[in-house]
Motif scaffolding. Sequence first.
Motif, PDB file in Angstrom:
ATOM      1  N   ILE A   1       0.886  -1.161   0.000  1.00 26.15           N
ATOM      2  CA  ILE A   1       0.000   0.000   0.000  1.00 26.15           C
ATOM      3  C   ILE A   1       0.926   1.212   0.000  1.00 26.15           C
ATOM      4  O   ILE A   1       1.443   1.618   1.036  1.00 26.15           O
ATOM      5  CB  ILE A   1      -0.921   0.015   1.239  1.00 26.15           C
ATOM      6  N   ASP A   2       1.149   1.791  -1.167  1.00 27.83           N
ATOM      7  CA  ASP A   2       2.236   2.746  -1.371  1.00 27.83           C
ATOM      8  C   ASP A   2       1.719   4.180  -1.442  1.00 27.83           C
ATOM      9  O   ASP A   2       1.099   4.583  -2.433  1.00 27.83           O
ATOM     10  CB  ASP A   2       2.974   2.380  -2.663  1.00 27.83           C
TER      11      ASP A   2
ATOM     12  N   GLU B   1      -9.515   3.765  -7.720  1.00 27.65           N
ATOM     13  CA  GLU B   1      -8.746   3.465  -8.924  1.00 27.65           C
ATOM     14  C   GLU B   1      -7.495   4.335  -9.016  1.00 27.65           C
ATOM     15  O   GLU B   1      -7.559   5.549  -8.815  1.00 27.65           O
ATOM     16  CB  GLU B   1      -9.603   3.678 -10.169  1.00 27.65           C
ATOM     17  N   PRO B   2      -6.332   3.741  -9.313  1.00 24.68           N
ATOM     18  CA  PRO B   2      -5.114   4.537  -9.498  1.00 24.68           C
ATOM     19  C   PRO B   2      -5.188   5.337 -10.794  1.00 24.68           C
ATOM     20  O   PRO B   2      -6.062   5.101 -11.635  1.00 24.68           O
ATOM     21  CB  PRO B   2      -4.014   3.471  -9.560  1.00 24.68           C
ATOM     22  N   VAL B   3      -4.267   6.283 -10.972  1.00 25.20           N
ATOM     23  CA  VAL B   3      -4.305   7.120 -12.173  1.00 25.20           C
ATOM     24  C   VAL B   3      -4.049   6.290 -13.430  1.00 25.20           C
ATOM     25  O   VAL B   3      -4.546   6.616 -14.508  1.00 25.20           O
ATOM     26  CB  VAL B   3      -3.299   8.279 -12.076  1.00 25.20           C
TER      27      VAL B   3
ATOM     28  N   ASN C   1      -4.103   5.850  -3.843  1.00 27.52           N
ATOM     29  CA  ASN C   1      -5.564   5.975  -3.904  1.00 27.52           C
ATOM     30  C   ASN C   1      -6.286   4.883  -3.120  1.00 27.52           C
ATOM     31  O   ASN C   1      -7.486   4.985  -2.862  1.00 27.52           O
ATOM     32  CB  ASN C   1      -6.042   5.967  -5.358  1.00 27.52           C
ATOM     33  N   PHE C   2      -5.559   3.846  -2.736  1.00 27.55           N
ATOM     34  CA  PHE C   2      -6.134   2.795  -1.898  1.00 27.55           C
ATOM     35  C   PHE C   2      -6.725   3.386  -0.618  1.00 27.55           C
ATOM     36  O   PHE C   2      -7.734   2.899  -0.089  1.00 27.55           O
ATOM     37  CB  PHE C   2      -5.054   1.769  -1.557  1.00 27.55           C
ATOM     38  N   LEU C   3      -6.103   4.458  -0.113  1.00 32.67           N
ATOM     39  CA  LEU C   3      -6.541   5.047   1.155  1.00 32.67           C
ATOM     40  C   LEU C   3      -7.880   5.758   1.049  1.00 32.67           C
ATOM     41  O   LEU C   3      -8.486   6.090   2.072  1.00 32.67           O
ATOM     42  CB  LEU C   3      -5.474   6.010   1.679  1.00 32.67           C
ATOM     43  N   PHE C   4      -8.372   5.994  -0.157  1.00 35.56           N
ATOM     44  CA  PHE C   4      -9.717   6.542  -0.296  1.00 35.56           C
ATOM     45  C   PHE C   4     -10.774   5.502   0.076  1.00 35.56           C
ATOM     46  O   PHE C   4     -11.915   5.849   0.375  1.00 35.56           O
ATOM     47  CB  PHE C   4      -9.956   7.039  -1.726  1.00 35.56           C
TER      48      PHE C   4
END
Length: 441
Positions: free
Chosen positions: A319-320, A388-390, A408-411
């Motif tokens: 989780i970066d 979703e990532p960019v 974006n995982f943290l959303f």
Amino acid sequence: MMKLQSPADTDSDSNSGTKAKLESPTRYIPKTLSPAPTCRRISARLYKQRLKITATLVLLSLYLVVNHLTCTMPPIRQNADLSQHTKTLFLPYVHKFSTQEIPMVRATISGNDFELPMDTGSTGIMIGAPRLPHISPDEGIPAYEYLSSSRILYGGRLVSQTITFHGVDGAYATATVPILVVDRSMVCPWYKPGVDGFHCPRIPHRPYPEPRDTSQIMYMGIGFGRNRLEHKKLKALPSGNPFLNINNINGEEVQTGAMRTGYTISTDGVYLGLTKENTKGFVFTDLERGVTTDPRDWAMVKMCFRLNDQGDNCGSALIDTGIPQMYLRTDVGVETPNVTVRNPNKEGEATWVKRVKPGTNIAIGFPSLEGREIVGYSFEVGTGMLMEPVYVVPESQGPPPYVNTGRNFLFGFSVVFDADGGRFGFRAVHPQHPQISHSSL
């Protein structure tokens, strides 16, 4: 006239004849090869041999069964009593959390104020030498760091420093860790970690990279599980992670056992030190041991993912917070739908790059799939879903599978790393979201 025989004569003749018949076939056979004794000894020997073989096969079968279960069963969730741990500090971000910017926290080192980017994809603090004028040029141990996602090489010296993190309303915490004082840095796309060492190698017919301005370098890695056994030099050590080495909170020394070493990360900020209150609502999965002997060293969290509902790619996840994109590596033989596009990064080395094809459905479960995940999520590339990532980069096939989710995982989920207990936890930000699964355990 019939001749009468005495009983003695009869017995004598009978015994003599019987004895002759019995001794005749065994007369020339050595005693050690006589039929009856030899038969008994061979049976005993064979019995022992067969018993050993049977026992060996049983033990081997048990080993294979246990090994199979160990490898295939997901880690067990553990409950931990955190009621006795009360020391904690909340660090708000300098700016509102966003896709475009790495989260930052406020800190001070020897009177110098910093807004430190907080990266979970690396470990340790790096600051340009001009930013730390109190450290002499010849002080410290030579060291370097290479960040593969940005392809940047940093070279300098490790110097132990005390760093103060600033919370809300004057609250603060301190940690003493080695800092990489950066004397030189450059983007080196062809650098090979574990091979090239301190310097970016020169490539024939290619211009040598321009040095970066070290006065602008400020970076803090708080990640874990970034070492691998094949690495010649282990650099991502818990001893260099400032969030795992808090020794003072608000002027009070942290006593042994008073603080549960670890941290939570959300879109609001970070809690240093775990308590019953700040871990409420999280579900946990156990982590495997890291490659060092440090009891706070743990491997990355386990996961499985599928592409368009096909295949089980099980490995590790990162989780970066340091990047907005996702990296995806499938197992050997599993194709990732992809397209080739012009590189949007004008400073990038390649003119054309690969991206996961729009419309591809990606489903990820932690630590597994098939209904055994404690949390999971899915999205269709290009639809703009919450987490979703960019963009998604397909890496070359190879074991073990791997996912770098990007920030974006943290959303969708807040996360927690329990360094004392070897656990990683998730808490859904929007539990009712249709593309998020969240266990109630």
